[in-house]
Write a protein that holds these residues in place. Structure first.
Motif, PDB file in Angstrom:
ATOM      1  N   VAL A  79      -3.377  -4.307  33.388  1.00 61.00           N
ATOM      2  CA  VAL A  79      -4.473  -4.156  32.429  1.00 61.00           C
ATOM      3  C   VAL A  79      -4.488  -5.303  31.423  1.00 61.00           C
ATOM      4  O   VAL A  79      -5.542  -5.866  31.120  1.00 61.00           O
ATOM      5  N   ILE A  87     -14.259  -2.291  26.220  1.00 59.86           N
ATOM      6  CA  ILE A  87     -13.694  -2.195  27.574  1.00 59.86           C
ATOM      7  C   ILE A  87     -13.054  -0.823  27.677  1.00 59.86           C
ATOM      8  O   ILE A  87     -12.203  -0.472  26.855  1.00 59.86           O
ATOM      9  N   ASP A  88     -13.469  -0.062  28.667  1.00 65.91           N
ATOM     10  CA  ASP A  88     -12.865   1.244  28.942  1.00 65.91           C
ATOM     11  C   ASP A  88     -12.212   1.198  30.311  1.00 65.91           C
ATOM     12  O   ASP A  88     -12.888   1.000  31.326  1.00 65.91           O
ATOM     13  N   LYS A  89     -10.898   1.402  30.323  1.00 68.00           N
ATOM     14  CA  LYS A  89     -10.166   1.473  31.595  1.00 68.00           C
ATOM     15  C   LYS A  89     -10.421   2.844  32.217  1.00 68.00           C
ATOM     16  O   LYS A  89     -10.277   3.868  31.551  1.00 68.00           O
ATOM     17  N   GLN A  90     -10.807   2.851  33.470  1.00 66.56           N
ATOM     18  CA  GLN A  90     -11.043   4.091  34.214  1.00 66.56           C
ATOM     19  C   GLN A  90      -9.862   4.327  35.167  1.00 66.56           C
ATOM     20  O   GLN A  90      -9.145   3.386  35.511  1.00 66.56           O
ATOM     21  N   ASP A 113      -9.650  -0.631  40.737  1.00 67.39           N
ATOM     22  CA  ASP A 113      -9.328  -0.387  39.332  1.00 67.39           C
ATOM     23  C   ASP A 113     -10.565  -0.650  38.480  1.00 67.39           C
ATOM     24  O   ASP A 113     -10.830  -1.791  38.099  1.00 67.39           O
ATOM     25  N   TYR A 128     -13.238  -0.819  35.351  1.00 65.69           N
ATOM     26  CA  TYR A 128     -13.301  -1.016  33.903  1.00 65.69           C
ATOM     27  C   TYR A 128     -14.773  -1.010  33.513  1.00 65.69           C
ATOM     28  O   TYR A 128     -15.561  -1.757  34.085  1.00 65.69           O
ATOM     29  N   THR A 164     -19.755  -2.075  35.258  1.00 65.82           N
ATOM     30  CA  THR A 164     -18.420  -1.698  35.709  1.00 65.82           C
ATOM     31  C   THR A 164     -17.885  -2.851  36.542  1.00 65.82           C
ATOM     32  O   THR A 164     -18.567  -3.333  37.452  1.00 65.82           O
TER      33      THR A 164
END
Length: 162
Positions: A38, A59-62, A73, A75, A122
């Motif tokens: 990340v 930024i949102d990590k999914q 991965d 984001y 995304t």
């Protein structure tokens, strides 16, 4: 004898094709890190944002998504930029030293005097765990045989024509 010779040529062609595909696989494997990083991803996206004269808003990590032998991965990213800046940003993302796909791009008018658009998207980075990596063609044949499909593994020490 004629049939045996004919099928021998086909076997050689199949091995040549298998070797070609395995070489391509190894090249692609180099673009897939062994684990999700990340911090590295955020650094590279931040640099791409700065180089494209944009402003990173979020930024949102999914959670990772299993795709069989590798993971996607995702984001979610929000930026403010111009249309020209968006084009530059997307080209920089496409040239990152790992695989990255852009999905769900949504463009709206920005509430900023400097930037004309607000963009949400995304970005899917990918990774492949070390245990999933194939080190040799023989290993691939053994894995396939264990699943009950394909070629039986040859006895230890047997060579595959190259």
């Amino acid at each position: 004898l004629i049939r045996a010779k004919g099928s021998g040529v086909k076997v050689e062609q199949l091995y040549a094709e298998l070797n070609r595909l395995f070489t391509q696989y190894k090249l692609i494997e180099n673009l897939l890190p062994a684990k999700r990083d990340v911090t590295d991803f955020i650094k590279k996206i931040d640099l791409a944002v700065k180089q494209s004269d944009a402003k990173l808003l979020k930024i949102d990590k999914q959670p990772p998504q299993s795709k069989g032998y590798y993971y996607a991965d995702p984001y979610k990213i929000n930026i403010n930029t111009t249309f020209n800046g968006l084009g530059k940003f997307l080209s920089l993302v496409a040239n990152l030293p790992f695989t990255a796909l852009v999905e769900d791009v949504k463009i709206s008018k920005a509430k900023s005097p400097k930037y004309s658009i607000s963009v949400s998207m995304t970005i899917l980075a990918h990774h492949m765990e070390t245990s999933q990596r194939i080190k040799s063609i023989e290993e691939l044949k053994i894995k396939k045989a264990k699943k009950g499909k394909g070629v039986k593994p040859k006895r230890k020490g047997a060579k595959v024509p190259s």
